[in-house]
Each structure stands twice: as C-alpha cells, then as structure tokens.
Design an enzyme around this catalytic site. Structure first.
Site, PDB file in Angstrom:
ATOM      1  N   ARG A  40       0.833  -1.223   0.000  1.00 57.98           N
ATOM      2  CA  ARG A  40       0.000   0.000   0.000  1.00 57.98           C
ATOM      3  C   ARG A  40       0.868   1.274   0.000  1.00 57.98           C
ATOM      4  NH1 ARG A  40      -5.010  -1.602   2.091  1.00 57.98           N
ATOM      5  NH2 ARG A  40      -5.935   0.084   0.875  1.00 57.98           N
ATOM      6  N   ASP A  84     -12.252  -5.826  -3.932  1.00 63.80           N
ATOM      7  CA  ASP A  84     -12.853  -5.987  -2.600  1.00 63.80           C
ATOM      8  C   ASP A  84     -13.923  -7.067  -2.572  1.00 63.80           C
ATOM      9  OD1 ASP A  84     -12.703  -2.427  -1.774  1.00 63.80           O
ATOM     10  OD2 ASP A  84     -11.184  -3.992  -1.844  1.00 63.80           O
TER      11      ASP A  84
HETATM   12  C1  EPZ Z   1      -9.082   2.055  -1.932  1.00 66.39           C
HETATM   13  O1  EPZ Z   1      -7.784   1.845  -1.391  1.00 66.39           O
HETATM   14  C2  EPZ Z   1     -10.028   1.328  -0.982  1.00 66.39           C
HETATM   15  N1  EPZ Z   1      -9.897   1.887   0.363  1.00 66.39           N
HETATM   16  C3  EPZ Z   1      -9.690  -0.169  -0.957  1.00 66.39           C
HETATM   17  O2  EPZ Z   1     -10.676  -0.809  -0.151  1.00 66.39           O
HETATM   18  C4  EPZ Z   1      -9.795  -0.716  -2.384  1.00 66.39           C
HETATM   19  O3  EPZ Z   1      -9.398  -2.088  -2.384  1.00 66.39           O
HETATM   20  C5  EPZ Z   1      -8.878   0.073  -3.313  1.00 66.39           C
HETATM   21  O4  EPZ Z   1      -9.212   1.486  -3.248  1.00 66.39           O
HETATM   22  C6  EPZ Z   1      -8.990  -0.374  -4.757  1.00 66.39           C
HETATM   23  O5  EPZ Z   1     -10.301  -0.255  -5.199  1.00 66.39           O
HETATM   24  C7  EPZ Z   1     -10.443   3.094   0.636  1.00 66.39           C
HETATM   25  O6  EPZ Z   1     -11.009   3.752  -0.210  1.00 66.39           O
HETATM   26  C8  EPZ Z   1     -10.306   3.574   2.057  1.00 66.39           C
HETATM   27  P1  EPZ Z   1      -5.416   2.224  -4.595  1.00 66.39           P
HETATM   28  P2  EPZ Z   1      -6.516   2.662  -2.005  1.00 66.39           P
HETATM   29  O7  EPZ Z   1      -4.626   3.439  -4.302  1.00 66.39           O
HETATM   30  O8  EPZ Z   1      -6.909   4.031  -2.363  1.00 66.39           O
HETATM   31  C9  EPZ Z   1      -1.090   0.628  -5.659  1.00 66.39           C
HETATM   32  C10 EPZ Z   1     -11.526  -2.272   1.505  1.00 66.39           C
HETATM   33  O9  EPZ Z   1     -11.480  -3.504   1.682  1.00 66.39           O
HETATM   34  N2  EPZ Z   1      -0.657   1.996  -5.311  1.00 66.39           N
HETATM   35  O10 EPZ Z   1      -6.344   2.232  -5.768  1.00 66.39           O
HETATM   36  O11 EPZ Z   1      -5.377   2.474  -1.081  1.00 66.39           O
HETATM   37  C11 EPZ Z   1      -1.475  -0.138  -4.394  1.00 66.39           C
HETATM   38  O12 EPZ Z   1      -0.347  -0.729  -3.800  1.00 66.39           O
HETATM   39  C12 EPZ Z   1     -10.279  -1.518   1.045  1.00 66.39           C
HETATM   40  O13 EPZ Z   1     -12.552  -1.563   1.658  1.00 66.39           O
HETATM   41  C13 EPZ Z   1       0.656   2.385  -5.540  1.00 66.39           C
HETATM   42  O14 EPZ Z   1       1.467   1.583  -6.024  1.00 66.39           O
HETATM   43  O15 EPZ Z   1      -6.263   1.805  -3.329  1.00 66.39           O
HETATM   44  C14 EPZ Z   1      -2.418  -1.193  -4.919  1.00 66.39           C
HETATM   45  O16 EPZ Z   1      -1.638  -2.261  -5.456  1.00 66.39           O
HETATM   46  C15 EPZ Z   1      -9.091  -2.443   0.831  1.00 66.39           C
HETATM   47  N3  EPZ Z   1       1.049   3.645  -5.207  1.00 66.39           N
HETATM   48  C16 EPZ Z   1      -3.127  -0.473  -6.053  1.00 66.39           C
HETATM   49  O17 EPZ Z   1      -2.297   0.650  -6.410  1.00 66.39           O
HETATM   50  C17 EPZ Z   1       0.175   4.555  -4.641  1.00 66.39           C
HETATM   51  O18 EPZ Z   1       0.590   5.709  -4.353  1.00 66.39           O
HETATM   52  C18 EPZ Z   1      -4.523   0.016  -5.675  1.00 66.39           C
HETATM   53  O19 EPZ Z   1      -4.394   0.983  -4.689  1.00 66.39           O
HETATM   54  C19 EPZ Z   1      -1.170   4.151  -4.413  1.00 66.39           C
HETATM   55  C20 EPZ Z   1      -1.557   2.878  -4.756  1.00 66.39           C
END
Ligand code: EPZ
Length: 448
Positions: A149, A335
């Site tokens: 994350r 999710d």
């Molecule tokens: C949001 O998380 C949700 N959480 C997550 O829900 C959800 O799984 C996710 O979006 C994807 O839909 C909230 O909104 C609070 P991302 P977020 O940034 O924003 C990589 C649940 O169960 N990434 O889209 O953290 C990351 O590692 C939770 O309700 C980077 O590499 O998700 C991941 O592999 C779990 N660099 C992918 O992108 C960054 O700066 C998706 O992350 C940011 C993300």
C-alpha cells in the site's frame, strides 16, 4: 495494478505467516457462530459506502463552513476518522446516520501516529490540510496484510501541484513553496489508476491556482462521489468517473448537505450471500451501474437478476464456475474477490480467480481450504474446484473482505462455523449479523 508496486510479495507472505494467529491458540476471542444450511428471504438494507464516507469526511477540512453528510455508516473506520479529524480541531457531531463536520478552527496539521496507524484512509487528510494550512504532516500509513500500500502516487501528485514533500522518520511532510499560499494547477499522469491518489490530488487541486488535469485517474464510484461533493461545495470538476479529470481551482469552498452513495461492496456481499445459499433476496438501496462487472459474473454463474433503479432481486438456480480477474473500476472489484471466491467453492466446475490489484490478497484461501474447499494457488491465481458442500470449521478472517468471505462460506457449510477476526469485519460491515438474521440466517456474536 499491482505492477505499480515494487513490493516483493514473498516478504509480505512471510510476514503474514509469522503474524497469522491460528484459531487453536486456546485463547477465546470475540467471534461469530454462523449456522450453515439456512435459506434467506425478503429484503436486506445496504448502508452508506465506507470508502466514500471516509474521504468525504476529510473533504470537510477544505472549508470553514459546516458540511453535513447523510447516510454515513456506523463503522469502526468511521469512528477512527472522526477521532483523527477531532484531533486536528474539526468539530464532528453524529445524529443517527448523519455527520456534521465543521473545520472552522484547525489547530493542528499533524494527527498522532496512534490515531493514524491502522486507518489507511487517514492519509486522505494530507491534500486538504495542505490546501487549508499550507502544510501537513501525516504519518505514513503502514502496509497491511493485502499488500505494501505505498503512497508514492499521492506524493507525486502533490509535488506536481508545487508542494514540497519529503518523507522522514515515517512521516510525510508537505508544505507550500516559499510564501505561496496556494498550490499551482498542473497536468499529472498517474502510473496507475490509484483511488486514493486520485482523491488526494482532487482535494489538493480544488483550491489551487489554475487548472489541473489528472490523467489515468481512478474511475471508482467513490471518486465520483467525492467530486460530486466537492462540486456541491463550489468546486469546478469535470470528468470524474472517466480516466481524465479536469479541475479549475477556486478561491474558496462553502459548506453543504450531501448524501453518501450506497456501499457497492456491501451490496455485492449480500448478493453473494443469496447466491451461496441458493436463496431469492432483494438488496437495496443499490446503484446497479456501480456493480456492472459483479452483476455480469453473477449472471454467468446462472443467477437470475431483476434490476431496478435502486434495488436488485437475485434468484439463484444452480451455480456454475466462472473465471474472475480483479481490475480497477469498471472491472471486477478486488474488494469482492474473496467473497466471490467463497461462492465459487460451491459452484459446479472449475473457476480461475486472478488478483491483479494487490500483491497479497489470497489469505482467505487457507481458511476456505479448512472448510473443505478444493483450491490450488499459483502466485496471485487460484484454481477452484467446486465441491458439493463446505464443512464448518473454526476460521479467522485476516482482513475486512476475507472475514466477510468466511461468513458467506459459513452460511453454506454443514454445521456451525466459528469465525474470528471481528475487528476486521466491523471496519466495513454495519450490523452485519443483525441484517443477515433479519432475512433468515442464524448468526450469534460471542464475546469469547
Ligand atoms: C481504496 O484503497 C479502498 N480503500 C480499498 O478498499 C480498495 O481495495 C482500493 O481502493 C482499490 O479499489 C479506501 O477507499 C479507504 P489504490 P486505495 O490506491 O486508495 C497501488 C476495503 O477492503 N498503489 O487504488 O489504497 C497499491 O499498492 C479496502 O474496503 C501504488 O502503487 O487503493 C495497490 O496495489 C481495501 N502507489 C493499487 O495501487 C500509490 O501511491 C490500488 O491501490 C497508491 C496505490
């Protein structure tokens, strides 16, 4: 999407092996006893979206006027965010399922590590605090069981808008350059359509000077809900829900009333509960277009769906195997990968489930195997051979959605399944056992 991460999933897996808490430690923990084999019937209610409400709460930091959010679910994550905002000086009052937030007197730009640790959404404060106070210091949100994350895309976005950002001693510090009191609009191409990074940049750009374009933006309904709230507060955002979002910065935002969208992940979980118990069930309120990929897969398994404006009635017949690959919206949501896998464990035939968003989101497989599921894993791909019936066993939900998957598997298993990990479950499902018991299940929450 996992390609955005540079994280070695082996390390993540080993960390989890070391920290996984086997049920049979002899220490009684809060758990659910889920009786299997019962049919559901009637109508089940969906609460407001956790992953929208959390970010909408932080958007209240962008104005000194009151922001009233309706349809806010009563969840431990929401309480965690309330504590964080209160520690910054925001007044937060709950009346039933509405929250009124007033950030007219902010006296801090750094929430404490204790409050932030364990609530990744706390990082959403960085954009609004920077816009309001000209500086922000937010502890790095830790990784979690499902992956590293990182927040590199968030940081890249803030730097593109002219902020000075550095990371030291586990704290991300952002500040305006020189005496500037406003960020500067810019063009930004995200390496991956990160939901959080898109939301951070949206909230930093709305008060910036000039125009910002976010390319390769996340299209999730929660991003659209945030843009809708910000526009209701006086922002000028177009394109939310597409890959390219444009924001014309304004001088000031005002308060407003706003209703949070229904939780599409909770709705999807309830639809799977009906499918896995072969029950007819009405789920509402729901925005069907927020679940298109999931509805298609449910149809492909053989479920009949009556889709109306704000409700979906599911009538499962025999459930056939389907293949799932998780993707950013509008693809199949990560999710719902674990909850849907529980269903596929009881489907006729062989399914293939591939997790493409997170590098380590297969913790639930070992627990499903304890219940008699026939699953083989190769990296982030699971091969699932449907079995006629799962069998009850003591299991642990290792993250929010894995815990939900255990409840669903318990509903279909022979016997009573004991499920630990309620600290995870209560983060994202409001009164889950009460809602399910209202439609025919028999789930008892026990303190130990
Ligand atoms: C949001 O998380 C949700 N959480 C997550 O829900 C959800 O799984 C996710 O979006 C994807 O839909 C909230 O909104 C609070 P991302 P977020 O940034 O924003 C990589 C649940 O169960 N990434 O889209 O953290 C990351 O590692 C939770 O309700 C980077 O590499 O998700 C991941 O592999 C779990 N660099 C992918 O992108 C960054 O700066 C998706 O992350 C940011 C993300």
């Amino acid at each position: 999407m996992g390609s955005c991460c540079q994280y070695d999933s082996t390390i993540c897996f080993l960390e989890n092996m070391l920290t996984a808490a086997p049920v049979s430690q002899g220490i009684s923990k809060p758990h659910l006893d889920v009786e299997g084999g019962l049919r559901l019937s009637g109508e089940i209610t969906v609460s407001g979206a956790k992953n929208s409400a959390l970010v909408l709460m932080t958007a209240a930091l962008l104005t000194q006027e009151a922001v009233n959010l309706e349809n806010v679910p009563d969840l431990s994550d929401i309480e965690g965010m309330r504590k964080i905002l209160t520690s910054l000086g925001v007044r937060v009052n709950r009346t039933n399922n509405s929250l009124t937030l007033k950030a007219d007197k902010l006296f801090h730009c750094q929430p404490s590590y204790e409050l932030v640790n364990g609530l990744r959404a706390s990082f959403f404060c960085i954009g609004p605090l920077l816009s309001r106070l000209g500086k922000a210091q937010i502890p790095l949100p830790g990784g979690c069981r499902i992956g590293a994350r990182p927040v590199d895309e968030h940081i890249k976005g803030l730097k593109a808008l002219g902020a000075l950002v550095n990371v030291e001693h586990g704290v991300v510090s952002a500040a305006m350059r020189g005496t500037n009191q406003r960020l500067k609009g810019n063009y930004l191409l995200l390496d991956c359509p990160s939901v959080g990074a898109t939301e951070t940049v949206l909230m930093a750009a709305v008060l910036a000077e000039g125009k910002t374009v976010i390319d390769n933006a996340a299209q999730e309904p929660e991003v659209q809900d945030l843009a809708q709230l910000l526009n209701t507060m006086g922002a000028r955002i177009v394109g939310a829900g597409t890959k390219t979002i444009s924001i014309e910065g304004v001088e000031k935002l005002h308060g407003c009333n706003y209703r949070v969208i229904p939780d599409r992940i909770e709705a999807g979980t309830f639809l799977v509960a009906a499918a896995i118990t072969r029950s007819k069930l009405k789920v509402s309120p729901v925005v069907p277009e927020h679940l298109s990929a999931v509805l298609q897969k449910l149809k492909d398994t053989g479920c009949k769906l009556e889709i109306h404006n704000e409700s979906i009635t599911i009538s499962p017949e025999s459930i056939h195997a389907v293949d799932i690959t998780t993707q950013p919206f509008p693809g199949f949501p990560t999710d719902l990968q674990a909850p849907f896998m529980a269903l596929l464990c009881t489907a006729k035939g062989t399914s293939v489930v591939t997790e493409k968003v997170y590098e380590n989101r297969m913790q639930h497989v070992a627990e499903l195997q304890r219940m008699g599921a026939a699953i083989r894993i190769q990296g982030n791909t699971a091969l699932i051979e449907g079995v006629p019936q799962l069998s009850a066993a003591p299991v642990v939900g290792s993250d929010l959605r894995a815990a939900a998957a255990m409840v669903l598997a318990g509903l279909a298993a022979k016997g009573t399944t004991r499920i630990e990990g309620l600290n995870h479950l209560d983060r994202g499902y409001e009164a889950l056992e009460k809602k399910l018991n209202n439609v025919g299940t028999h789930i008892i929450r026990r303190a130990n």
